[in-house]
Design a protein around this motif. Structure first.
Motif, PDB file in Angstrom:
ATOM      1  N   ASP A 172       0.820  -1.217   0.000  1.00  0.00           N
ATOM      2  CA  ASP A 172       0.000   0.000   0.000  1.00  0.00           C
ATOM      3  C   ASP A 172       0.856   1.270   0.000  1.00  0.00           C
ATOM      4  O   ASP A 172       0.505   2.251  -0.658  1.00  0.00           O
ATOM      5  CB  ASP A 172      -0.922  -0.006   1.216  1.00  0.00           C
ATOM      6  CG  ASP A 172      -2.378   0.183   0.851  1.00  0.00           C
ATOM      7  OD1 ASP A 172      -2.720   0.082  -0.339  1.00  0.00           O
ATOM      8  OD2 ASP A 172      -3.171   0.452   1.764  1.00  0.00           O
ATOM      9  N   ASN A 173       1.981   1.259   0.718  1.00  0.00           N
ATOM     10  CA  ASN A 173       2.857   2.440   0.750  1.00  0.00           C
ATOM     11  C   ASN A 173       3.406   2.761  -0.629  1.00  0.00           C
ATOM     12  O   ASN A 173       3.456   3.924  -1.037  1.00  0.00           O
ATOM     13  CB  ASN A 173       4.013   2.233   1.732  1.00  0.00           C
ATOM     14  CG  ASN A 173       3.555   2.197   3.165  1.00  0.00           C
ATOM     15  OD1 ASN A 173       2.492   2.691   3.493  1.00  0.00           O
ATOM     16  ND2 ASN A 173       4.366   1.602   4.019  1.00  0.00           N
ATOM     17  N   LEU A 225      -5.393  -6.266  -9.393  1.00  0.00           N
ATOM     18  CA  LEU A 225      -5.790  -7.081  -8.257  1.00  0.00           C
ATOM     19  C   LEU A 225      -5.329  -6.431  -6.965  1.00  0.00           C
ATOM     20  O   LEU A 225      -4.206  -5.951  -6.876  1.00  0.00           O
ATOM     21  CB  LEU A 225      -5.144  -8.470  -8.379  1.00  0.00           C
ATOM     22  CG  LEU A 225      -5.357  -9.451  -7.241  1.00  0.00           C
ATOM     23  CD1 LEU A 225      -6.823  -9.881  -7.161  1.00  0.00           C
ATOM     24  CD2 LEU A 225      -4.463 -10.663  -7.428  1.00  0.00           C
ATOM     25  N   THR A 226      -6.188  -6.390  -5.994  1.00  0.00           N
ATOM     26  CA  THR A 226      -5.812  -5.974  -4.641  1.00  0.00           C
ATOM     27  C   THR A 226      -6.195  -7.112  -3.708  1.00  0.00           C
ATOM     28  O   THR A 226      -7.298  -7.639  -3.790  1.00  0.00           O
ATOM     29  CB  THR A 226      -6.535  -4.679  -4.229  1.00  0.00           C
ATOM     30  OG1 THR A 226      -6.155  -3.640  -5.123  1.00  0.00           O
ATOM     31  CG2 THR A 226      -6.160  -4.274  -2.812  1.00  0.00           C
ATOM     32  N   ALA A 227      -5.254  -7.502  -2.865  1.00  0.00           N
ATOM     33  CA  ALA A 227      -5.499  -8.599  -1.926  1.00  0.00           C
ATOM     34  C   ALA A 227      -5.022  -8.199  -0.539  1.00  0.00           C
ATOM     35  O   ALA A 227      -4.198  -7.301  -0.394  1.00  0.00           O
ATOM     36  CB  ALA A 227      -4.764  -9.856  -2.394  1.00  0.00           C
ATOM     37  N   ILE A 228      -5.538  -8.865   0.449  1.00  0.00           N
ATOM     38  CA  ILE A 228      -5.112  -8.647   1.829  1.00  0.00           C
ATOM     39  C   ILE A 228      -4.126  -9.758   2.195  1.00  0.00           C
ATOM     40  O   ILE A 228      -4.441 -10.948   2.070  1.00  0.00           O
ATOM     41  CB  ILE A 228      -6.307  -8.664   2.801  1.00  0.00           C
ATOM     42  CG1 ILE A 228      -7.377  -7.649   2.369  1.00  0.00           C
ATOM     43  CG2 ILE A 228      -5.844  -8.409   4.232  1.00  0.00           C
ATOM     44  CD1 ILE A 228      -6.922  -6.214   2.353  1.00  0.00           C
ATOM     45  N   ALA A 229      -2.914  -9.350   2.604  1.00  0.00           N
ATOM     46  CA  ALA A 229      -1.888 -10.314   2.998  1.00  0.00           C
ATOM     47  C   ALA A 229      -2.230 -10.915   4.362  1.00  0.00           C
ATOM     48  O   ALA A 229      -3.111 -10.416   5.069  1.00  0.00           O
ATOM     49  CB  ALA A 229      -0.525  -9.625   3.047  1.00  0.00           C
ATOM     50  N   GLU A 230      -1.513 -11.967   4.727  1.00  0.00           N
ATOM     51  CA  GLU A 230      -1.772 -12.642   6.009  1.00  0.00           C
ATOM     52  C   GLU A 230      -1.633 -11.704   7.199  1.00  0.00           C
ATOM     53  O   GLU A 230      -2.302 -11.871   8.200  1.00  0.00           O
ATOM     54  CB  GLU A 230      -0.825 -13.835   6.167  1.00  0.00           C
ATOM     55  CG  GLU A 230      -1.174 -14.993   5.263  1.00  0.00           C
ATOM     56  CD  GLU A 230      -0.243 -16.175   5.448  1.00  0.00           C
ATOM     57  OE1 GLU A 230       0.560 -16.174   6.409  1.00  0.00           O
ATOM     58  OE2 GLU A 230      -0.317 -17.102   4.629  1.00  0.00           O
ATOM     59  N   ASP A 231      -0.743 -10.702   7.086  1.00  0.00           N
ATOM     60  CA  ASP A 231      -0.554  -9.773   8.201  1.00  0.00           C
ATOM     61  C   ASP A 231      -1.581  -8.636   8.202  1.00  0.00           C
ATOM     62  O   ASP A 231      -1.512  -7.726   9.006  1.00  0.00           O
ATOM     63  CB  ASP A 231       0.867  -9.208   8.195  1.00  0.00           C
ATOM     64  CG  ASP A 231       1.155  -8.324   6.987  1.00  0.00           C
ATOM     65  OD1 ASP A 231       0.258  -8.145   6.116  1.00  0.00           O
ATOM     66  OD2 ASP A 231       2.279  -7.806   6.899  1.00  0.00           O
ATOM     67  N   SER A 282      -2.068  -6.426   5.731  1.00  0.00           N
ATOM     68  CA  SER A 282      -1.712  -5.313   4.844  1.00  0.00           C
ATOM     69  C   SER A 282      -2.272  -5.546   3.440  1.00  0.00           C
ATOM     70  O   SER A 282      -2.484  -6.685   3.024  1.00  0.00           O
ATOM     71  CB  SER A 282      -0.195  -5.147   4.779  1.00  0.00           C
ATOM     72  OG  SER A 282       0.402  -6.313   4.260  1.00  0.00           O
ATOM     73  N   LYS A 283      -2.541  -4.451   2.732  1.00  0.00           N
ATOM     74  CA  LYS A 283      -3.021  -4.535   1.357  1.00  0.00           C
ATOM     75  C   LYS A 283      -1.844  -4.740   0.418  1.00  0.00           C
ATOM     76  O   LYS A 283      -0.807  -4.099   0.562  1.00  0.00           O
ATOM     77  CB  LYS A 283      -3.742  -3.255   0.953  1.00  0.00           C
ATOM     78  CG  LYS A 283      -5.143  -3.131   1.438  1.00  0.00           C
ATOM     79  CD  LYS A 283      -5.771  -1.902   0.807  1.00  0.00           C
ATOM     80  CE  LYS A 283      -7.153  -1.659   1.321  1.00  0.00           C
ATOM     81  NZ  LYS A 283      -7.718  -0.439   0.748  1.00  0.00           N
ATOM     82  N   MET A 284      -2.029  -5.596  -0.567  1.00  0.00           N
ATOM     83  CA  MET A 284      -1.029  -5.813  -1.604  1.00  0.00           C
ATOM     84  C   MET A 284      -1.712  -5.590  -2.952  1.00  0.00           C
ATOM     85  O   MET A 284      -2.879  -5.931  -3.133  1.00  0.00           O
ATOM     86  CB  MET A 284      -0.468  -7.241  -1.526  1.00  0.00           C
ATOM     87  CG  MET A 284       0.151  -7.581  -0.175  1.00  0.00           C
ATOM     88  SD  MET A 284       1.484  -6.494   0.324  1.00  0.00           S
ATOM     89  CE  MET A 284       2.790  -7.061  -0.716  1.00  0.00           C
ATOM     90  N   HIS A 285      -0.978  -4.997  -3.890  1.00  0.00           N
ATOM     91  CA  HIS A 285      -1.533  -4.691  -5.202  1.00  0.00           C
ATOM     92  C   HIS A 285      -0.672  -5.338  -6.278  1.00  0.00           C
ATOM     93  O   HIS A 285       0.551  -5.400  -6.153  1.00  0.00           O
ATOM     94  CB  HIS A 285      -1.540  -3.177  -5.448  1.00  0.00           C
ATOM     95  CG  HIS A 285      -2.227  -2.407  -4.367  1.00  0.00           C
ATOM     96  ND1 HIS A 285      -3.575  -2.200  -4.340  1.00  0.00           N
ATOM     97  CD2 HIS A 285      -1.736  -1.804  -3.256  1.00  0.00           C
ATOM     98  CE1 HIS A 285      -3.900  -1.494  -3.266  1.00  0.00           C
ATOM     99  NE2 HIS A 285      -2.797  -1.248  -2.596  1.00  0.00           N
ATOM    100  N   LEU A 286      -1.316  -5.785  -7.348  1.00  0.00           N
ATOM    101  CA  LEU A 286      -0.588  -6.259  -8.518  1.00  0.00           C
ATOM    102  C   LEU A 286      -0.426  -5.070  -9.446  1.00  0.00           C
ATOM    103  O   LEU A 286      -1.413  -4.483  -9.891  1.00  0.00           O
ATOM    104  CB  LEU A 286      -1.358  -7.381  -9.233  1.00  0.00           C
ATOM    105  CG  LEU A 286      -0.712  -7.871 -10.520  1.00  0.00           C
ATOM    106  CD1 LEU A 286       0.602  -8.576 -10.208  1.00  0.00           C
ATOM    107  CD2 LEU A 286      -1.649  -8.800 -11.252  1.00  0.00           C
ATOM    108  N   SER A 287       0.804  -4.677  -9.688  1.00  0.00           N
ATOM    109  CA  SER A 287       1.090  -3.538 -10.560  1.00  0.00           C
ATOM    110  C   SER A 287       1.543  -4.084 -11.908  1.00  0.00           C
ATOM    111  O   SER A 287       2.625  -4.659 -12.029  1.00  0.00           O
ATOM    112  CB  SER A 287       2.195  -2.667  -9.941  1.00  0.00           C
ATOM    113  OG  SER A 287       2.532  -1.628 -10.822  1.00  0.00           O
TER     114      SER A 287
END
Length: 105
Positions: free
Chosen positions: A50-51, A85-91, A93-98
């Motif tokens: 996300d950052n 795609l935006t997904a939520i990681a196990e911790d 946090s948001k993760m994005h496919l760029s």
């Protein structure tokens, strides 16, 4: 950045070497004084947090007028990486496919 290419398994090796060199340099000079850059290809896709996603959008919004005009003249469309795609990681946090596919390629 690491700008190297070799065929096959050697490509993985040279990129791992580049990553190690960049990491050592950034740690020596300080991460706050280091900017890493990469040259994407039409087939590259990166998982970004996300950052990074926010920083990319801010940099594009804050781009100087001449860069925005150049983008239009070149017919590149938007400079924002396509988030497919935006997904939520196990911790949590948001993760994005760029996806770095660009019209000029």
């Amino acid at each position: 950045g690491g700008y190297a290419y070799l065929d096959g398994e050697l490509h993985v090796r040279v990129n791992l070497a580049c990553d190690a060199i960049m990491k050592d340099l950034a740690e020596s000079y300080g991460w706050d004084k280091t900017n890493l850059h990469f040259l994407p290809t039409p087939t590259d896709a990166y998982i970004i947090n996300d950052n990074v996603d926010s920083a990319v959008k801010k940099n594009i919004a804050d781009a100087p007028a001449w860069q925005k005009r150049l983008e239009v003249l070149q017919g590149m469309g938007k400079m924002v990486p396509m988030e497919t795609l935006t997904a939520i990681a196990e911790d949590g946090s948001k993760m994005h496919l760029s996806d770095s596919l660009m019209a000029t390629q």
